[in-house]
Design an enzyme around this catalytic site. Sequence first.
Site, short mmCIF file in Angstrom:
data_model
loop_
_atom_site.label_atom_id
_atom_site.label_comp_id
_atom_site.label_asym_id
_atom_site.label_seq_id
_atom_site.Cartn_x
_atom_site.Cartn_y
_atom_site.Cartn_z
N LYS A 41 -0.61 5.04 4.38
CA LYS A 41 -1.56 4.13 5.05
C LYS A 41 -1.12 3.90 6.49
O LYS A 41 0.06 3.64 6.74
CB LYS A 41 -1.67 2.81 4.30
CG LYS A 41 -2.74 1.89 4.87
CD LYS A 41 -3.05 0.75 3.94
CE LYS A 41 -4.11 -0.18 4.52
NZ LYS A 41 -5.41 0.49 4.74
N HIS A 54 0.84 -1.20 0.00
CA HIS A 54 0.00 0.00 0.00
C HIS A 54 0.88 1.26 0.00
O HIS A 54 2.07 1.19 0.30
CB HIS A 54 -0.92 0.03 1.23
CG HIS A 54 -2.16 -0.77 1.07
ND1 HIS A 54 -2.23 -2.10 1.41
CD2 HIS A 54 -3.40 -0.45 0.60
CE1 HIS A 54 -3.46 -2.56 1.18
NE2 HIS A 54 -4.17 -1.57 0.69
#
Length: 247
Positions: A143, A139
Amino acid sequence: MNIAIVGYGRMGRAIHEAAIENNIKVVSIIDPTDPEATHKKITHEALENVDVALDFSRADAVLDNVEKIAKLKCNIVMGTTGWYEKLNVVKKIVEENEIGFIYSPNFSIGVNLFFAIVNKAAELFNKAKWYDAYVYEIHHNKKIDSPSGTALQIAKIVMSKMERKKKILAEMINRKIEPDELHVVSIRAGNVFGLHVVGFDSEFDNIELRHEAKNRKGFALGALLAAKWIMNKKGFYNFIEVFNEMI
């Protein structure tokens, strides 16, 4: 359908865009710091004429948000992750206030189809003792949670079908893994929307299942689909469990 968006980060904005495209009215945007928000707090005024509140805020705000929204008798779509250790507390609040609540680690339509594929694959590999399983995800570097709620959900699906896997191993280790451990690895870098891979490896070949998000639109559409489904219902639901009814 009239909605409120709680938390106006990247997902909140994606939901706002998707709502406009699908003729869904965004009555209010609730965020304590964003200058574009219409309200800083969850109040009666902020939720007036709202059918469903979609929460994509922060894990540490979930309990307080749910209490306030539930007391105002507004149904909830909970897209925030990282709060599941408080699942029973949230469920009790929902039931006491007699509202509708639906949650998921990932509302993406594609990811939920991926969950179903992984479920079937793990069932097949349970019979093939030569294969070991693993999960990894990538990600963007902003995040907060690691591993992602989606990666943990994938791992739980694999474990539910592969009897030889008993424990999720997501933290850093300095040893070999045990045969009953399922290794889940997370990478945070750049601007990756979300990549999840489930692998099944043997000494003679490797098989991988992969889902890669191109943008946040699939997540936003799934959340709006959940909002339409929960709008006139009461009760506590997991999106994964009712997904097939929606599509």
